[in-house]
Design a protein around this motif. Structure first.
Motif, PDB file in Angstrom:
ATOM      1  N   HIS A  27       0.851  -1.212   0.126  1.00 48.28           N
ATOM      2  CA  HIS A  27      -0.132   0.212  -0.028  1.00 48.28           C
ATOM      3  C   HIS A  27       0.790   1.256   0.037  1.00 48.28           C
ATOM      4  N   THR A  29       3.508   1.699  -1.511  1.00 46.01           N
ATOM      5  CA  THR A  29       4.425   2.002  -2.797  1.00 46.01           C
ATOM      6  C   THR A  29       3.402   2.270  -3.531  1.00 46.01           C
ATOM      7  N   GLY A  30       3.535   3.663  -4.319  1.00 48.49           N
ATOM      8  CA  GLY A  30       2.440   4.180  -5.429  1.00 48.49           C
ATOM      9  C   GLY A  30       2.810   3.819  -6.540  1.00 48.49           C
ATOM     10  N   ASP A  32       2.893   5.816  -9.165  1.00 45.35           N
ATOM     11  CA  ASP A  32       3.753   6.559  -9.696  1.00 45.35           C
ATOM     12  C   ASP A  32       5.363   6.519  -9.370  1.00 45.35           C
ATOM     13  N   ARG A  33       5.535   6.145  -8.006  1.00 44.42           N
ATOM     14  CA  ARG A  33       6.790   5.625  -7.676  1.00 44.42           C
ATOM     15  C   ARG A  33       7.495   4.380  -8.536  1.00 44.42           C
ATOM     16  N   LYS A  52      -3.130  -1.949 -10.247  1.00 47.74           N
ATOM     17  CA  LYS A  52      -1.948  -2.190  -9.207  1.00 47.74           C
ATOM     18  C   LYS A  52      -2.411  -3.792  -8.525  1.00 47.74           C
TER      19      LYS A  52
END
Length: 193
Positions: A27, A29-30, A32-33, A52
């Protein structure tokens, strides 16, 4: 046959996400990253992984395949069932000493995705059940089926417990004791009733 650039990019995203999920969690770690670290376009990411959750499941399946490949090598060795089980425990002991050891990725996923109907939960269950079934198939030739099933379930619990203890800094003692208990359980299960 060489892999296509598309499959190379997909694999690169999986490996990048794997490293990030191991370090920071699922959770936290997005997307976008992951996109930034993998250095891919958003469109590329979403073409390969529309959600995701799909990426997380693929990362877990990737990790499970890597683990299975390593255990397959052990299975090919012409050794006794006890030696094969001991080697599985020894593999875990070596893993506990790796610099990138952060505990079990599957246990972390289960902690973050507790709904049994969720695809991530199902991916975790597949991996854990696969390890249990592998140990059961190793034990099946030397003990009755019911005992092999029971012993394999207990061995899985020993491995999971040792992994948690290793995450708490007590891996050497935990795997030593778990390995000994596993071999004692197998010896007891082999005896006629």
């Amino acid at each position: 046959m060489t892999p296509s650039p598309l499959s190379d990019k997909r694999q690169h995203v999986v490996e990048t996400a794997y490293a990030l999920f191991k370090r920071s969690g699922f959770h936290a770690t997005g997307i976008d990253r992951i996109i930034a670290e993998a250095d891919v376009a958003k469109m590329t990411m979403y073409r390969h992984f529309p959600s995701k959750d799909e990426l997380i499941v693929e990362v877990l399946d990737y990790r499970a395949r890597r683990f299975d490949d390593q255990l397959d090598q052990l299975a090919r060795e012409g050794i006794t069932p006890e030696q094969k089980i001991a080697k599985i425990f020894d593999w875990h002991g070596r893993w506990f000493h790796r610099p990138d050891f952060h505990g079990c990725l599957f246990a972390h996923a289960l902690a973050e995705f507790g709904d049994p109907q969720h695809p991530v939960f199902k991916a975790v269950a597949r991996q854990k059940d696969g390890l249990r079934q592998r140990m059961q198939s190793i034990l099946a030739p030397v003990m009755p089926r019911g005992r092999a099933e029971s012993a394999a379930a207990i061995l899985l619990m020993l491995i999971e417990g040792a992994t948690l203890m290793a995450q708490m800094g007590q891996g050497d003692l935990a795997i030593r004791d778990a390995r000994k208990a596993a071999l004692d359980i197998i010896a007891a299960s082999r005896r006629p009733q």
